[in-house]
Motif scaffolding. Sequence first.
Motif, mmCIF file in Angstrom:
data_model
loop_
_atom_site.group_PDB
_atom_site.id
_atom_site.type_symbol
_atom_site.label_atom_id
_atom_site.label_comp_id
_atom_site.label_asym_id
_atom_site.label_seq_id
_atom_site.Cartn_x
_atom_site.Cartn_y
_atom_site.Cartn_z
ATOM 1 N N PRO A 29 0.812 -1.226 0.000
ATOM 2 C CA PRO A 29 0.000 0.000 0.000
ATOM 3 C C PRO A 29 0.842 1.271 0.000
ATOM 4 C CG PRO A 29 -0.731 -1.529 1.713
ATOM 5 C CD PRO A 29 0.565 -2.037 1.205
ATOM 6 N N ALA A 30 1.984 1.250 0.699
ATOM 7 C CA ALA A 30 2.787 2.464 0.816
ATOM 8 C C ALA A 30 3.489 2.814 -0.487
ATOM 9 C CB ALA A 30 3.815 2.303 1.939
ATOM 10 N N MET A 31 4.018 1.800 -1.200
ATOM 11 C CA MET A 31 4.830 2.062 -2.389
ATOM 12 C C MET A 31 4.234 1.505 -3.677
ATOM 13 S SD MET A 31 8.641 1.422 -0.891
ATOM 14 C CE MET A 31 9.165 2.187 0.638
ATOM 15 N N GLY A 35 1.870 2.263 -8.821
ATOM 16 C CA GLY A 35 1.880 1.272 -9.894
ATOM 17 C C GLY A 35 0.519 0.649 -10.115
ATOM 18 N N LEU A 36 -0.163 0.275 -9.025
ATOM 19 C CA LEU A 36 -1.478 -0.350 -9.175
ATOM 20 C C LEU A 36 -2.487 0.634 -9.742
ATOM 21 C CD1 LEU A 36 -1.716 -2.411 -5.851
ATOM 22 C CD2 LEU A 36 -0.768 -3.079 -8.060
ATOM 23 N N LEU A 174 -8.419 -4.695 -1.150
ATOM 24 C CA LEU A 174 -9.771 -4.821 -1.689
ATOM 25 C C LEU A 174 -9.763 -4.607 -3.200
ATOM 26 C CD1 LEU A 174 -12.801 -5.188 -1.118
ATOM 27 C CD2 LEU A 174 -12.952 -2.694 -0.791
ATOM 28 N N PHE A 175 -8.974 -3.641 -3.672
ATOM 29 C CA PHE A 175 -8.832 -3.385 -5.107
ATOM 30 C C PHE A 175 -8.272 -4.616 -5.819
ATOM 31 C CE2 PHE A 175 -5.820 -2.240 -8.478
ATOM 32 C CZ PHE A 175 -6.650 -1.595 -9.379
ATOM 33 N N VAL A 176 -7.230 -5.195 -5.253
ATOM 34 C CA VAL A 176 -6.605 -6.363 -5.877
ATOM 35 C C VAL A 176 -7.604 -7.516 -5.967
ATOM 36 C CG1 VAL A 176 -4.807 -8.110 -5.631
ATOM 37 C CG2 VAL A 176 -4.280 -5.705 -5.166
ATOM 38 N N SER A 311 -13.195 0.752 -4.506
ATOM 39 C CA SER A 311 -11.792 0.404 -4.254
ATOM 40 C C SER A 311 -10.877 1.051 -5.288
ATOM 41 C CB SER A 311 -11.625 -1.113 -4.280
ATOM 42 O OG SER A 311 -11.819 -1.642 -5.583
ATOM 43 N N LEU A 312 -11.345 1.136 -6.542
ATOM 44 C CA LEU A 312 -10.572 1.809 -7.587
ATOM 45 C C LEU A 312 -10.384 3.276 -7.254
ATOM 46 C CD1 LEU A 312 -9.260 2.060 -10.383
ATOM 47 C CD2 LEU A 312 -11.563 2.372 -11.337
ATOM 48 N N LEU A 313 -11.460 3.915 -6.823
ATOM 49 C CA LEU A 313 -11.367 5.329 -6.447
ATOM 50 C C LEU A 313 -10.321 5.514 -5.357
ATOM 51 C CD1 LEU A 313 -12.258 8.277 -6.060
ATOM 52 C CD2 LEU A 313 -14.097 7.433 -4.601
ATOM 53 N N CYS A 314 -10.374 4.654 -4.330
ATOM 54 C CA CYS A 314 -9.421 4.785 -3.224
ATOM 55 C C CYS A 314 -7.986 4.575 -3.696
ATOM 56 C CB CYS A 314 -9.769 3.788 -2.120
ATOM 57 S SG CYS A 314 -11.313 4.135 -1.262
ATOM 58 N N VAL A 315 -7.771 3.536 -4.519
ATOM 59 C CA VAL A 315 -6.415 3.246 -4.975
ATOM 60 C C VAL A 315 -5.888 4.370 -5.860
ATOM 61 C CG1 VAL A 315 -5.077 1.737 -6.497
ATOM 62 C CG2 VAL A 315 -6.526 0.760 -4.725
ATOM 63 N N LEU A 316 -6.723 4.870 -6.756
ATOM 64 C CA LEU A 316 -6.285 5.964 -7.618
ATOM 65 C C LEU A 316 -6.002 7.224 -6.810
ATOM 66 C CD1 LEU A 316 -8.666 5.544 -10.685
ATOM 67 C CD2 LEU A 316 -6.185 5.331 -10.691
ATOM 68 N N ALA A 317 -6.946 7.584 -5.966
ATOM 69 C CA ALA A 317 -6.777 8.797 -5.180
ATOM 70 C C ALA A 317 -5.585 8.673 -4.243
ATOM 71 C CB ALA A 317 -8.056 9.077 -4.389
ATOM 72 N N PHE A 318 -5.426 7.490 -3.640
ATOM 73 C CA PHE A 318 -4.359 7.305 -2.673
ATOM 74 C C PHE A 318 -3.060 6.853 -3.324
ATOM 75 C CE2 PHE A 318 -7.992 6.262 0.428
ATOM 76 C CZ PHE A 318 -8.188 7.615 0.680
#
Length: 641
Positions: A29-31, A35-36, A174-176, A311-318
């Motif tokens: 999650p940190a790094m 990429g994801l 969750l995204f994965v 989950s996509l929104l969170c991963v993109l935003a974060f």
Amino acid sequence: MSVLDIILGRRLANREFNERKIGTFEGLPAMGLDGLGSSAYGPEAALSILIPLGAAATSCIGWVMLPIVALLAILFASYWQTIRAYPSNGGAYIVARDNLGTNASLLAAAALMVDYVLNVSVGIAAGVGALVSAVPALHPYILPLCLAILAIVTLVNLRGTLDAGRVFALPTYLFVMTFGFVIGLGIYRALSSGGHPQAIVPPPAMGEATEAATLWLLLRAFASGCTAMTGVEAVSNGMTAFREPAVKYGHRTLTAIVVILGVLLLGIAFLARAYGIGAMSQEHDGYRSVLSQISAAVVGEGVLYYTTIGSLLCVLAFSANTSFVDFPRLCRVVAEDGFLPKSFAIAGRRLVFDVGILYLAVTSGILLIAFGGITDRLIPLFAIGAFLTFTISQAGMVWHWRRSIAAGHSSRENKTHLAVNTAGALTTGLALIVIVAAKFLEGAWITILVLPIVIVLLKGIRSYYDQLFDELRAAAPVQLSTLSAPIAIVAFESWTKLTENALMFAMSISPNVTAIHLLKLSGPDQEEERRRLEERWRTQLEEPLSRAGMSPPRLVLLQSQYRNLQIPMVKLINEIKTEHPGKRIAVLIPDVVKDRWYQHLLHTHRAARLRSRLLRMGDEDLTVISVPLRIRHGAQHDHPE
């Protein structure tokens, strides 16, 4: 607990530094969010370039994504070796500094800094784009949503890398899982239907073809799709964040990022072709991202769809979190080398480099505002910095292995390492040329223009520190002959306990004390002010000192038609310097200690302005001393300064 403790957490001690390091679970999650998250806007950026092909765009996306995934594999092998060779910090700046020289390292640093700022802006903009595609009513609020997410990510990172990794772990995994399920189910349905699956929610129809598929168009799509690889270098840049053994956790995290990213890229390309899904303009109402269309086509628009898009929104935003982890660490190393302000190298209350985090937040916010939070406007600026650092890092590693082999370590393993990094340098260099050529007129020229400006700025900072070091360096033993009591000057505004405190201190360090007071009034009022002050001076200072056999300070009353003590004070100091050449002068400025924030609003701050003006004189024989006095709470009045 203070409000700051509640928001940012308690202040951490130095001994807790190792406890704040991360493993693979927090490392992804940190790094890995960059990429994801880039798996969403990388393929979409490529499909956006292919829009003129109409329905034929989906048949070409595979030919664009396959070389991107192949390049991703080469980068994986290259950075695997870099992590092993530089287990403490394998970032492009360090590799270039050690192997290619200062100029190459500064180019890498400038490219990384620009890339990190763009990554924050693009990631957050893409996240809000995913949200707007699921909830079109939010389209008018794109920019406010971007800035709100930026504030959240900044706040979480100010609490520390470990906290950020744990906070973002849930949306990451969750995204994965959700997109792994969507892609797996979509591929199964496509294969079981002979390559023509039935979409649960049909995607919008693509427009008519206006162009033919040319090599140049495919190269432009490749250049845009390469934004999907911008987070690969994050692990090598952030090795100091891992607990020991750092190489093991770094390798595991890098592997997880690359494998998941590769699967996502290939799966998205396959499903886009199978379901006939193309890109849409983000600036138009009714916009839906490619991943939103794929999810709706495979699982419909029920609970699973909104969970997936959430989950996509969170991963993109974060995904901006990757930059917030690596950018401050890069700035720390650059600052330790003297090319950035020293404040970038100081760990804050949570053992992270707060100045770098805040600087990144501000610059990214400015960029989001300038481009309105629209991903398509930011994409042309993206990827150049990442691929430039890829190329510099790989070239540095080539030189690293060549030196090792030349030193007699010509083992088969080192030769293999050399071959891998040579392939990495050549392929990323070629990709960089394609990206620059394809994106130059679309806005990439801005990035190319900014890089030399940043390098000049970095060199200017280093020049200042070099000059400062030369000036401050003690070249000879101290001159004991210069030791003598200074001429003390006390600046005061009225006769108060504040003034008395400063005078007592002045008389303790010098037998030659002059008290300076500025007459603010004029006419008869000025004479009355002078009379009252001289009377109090005589009765409360001169007479007690005379009875004790001590010489009283000299009182000098100055006038200024503009009610400004700075000008007459500077004039008086210059006169004293003329009368006593080489004599040290100490100016004592009494000041009230402000314990509460509102107290700063209740004082005039004349003392601070006078202190600043005297310091700007830059005279070696002039010393400025603040003499503070804390007033008891409940008995505090507006004391003049």
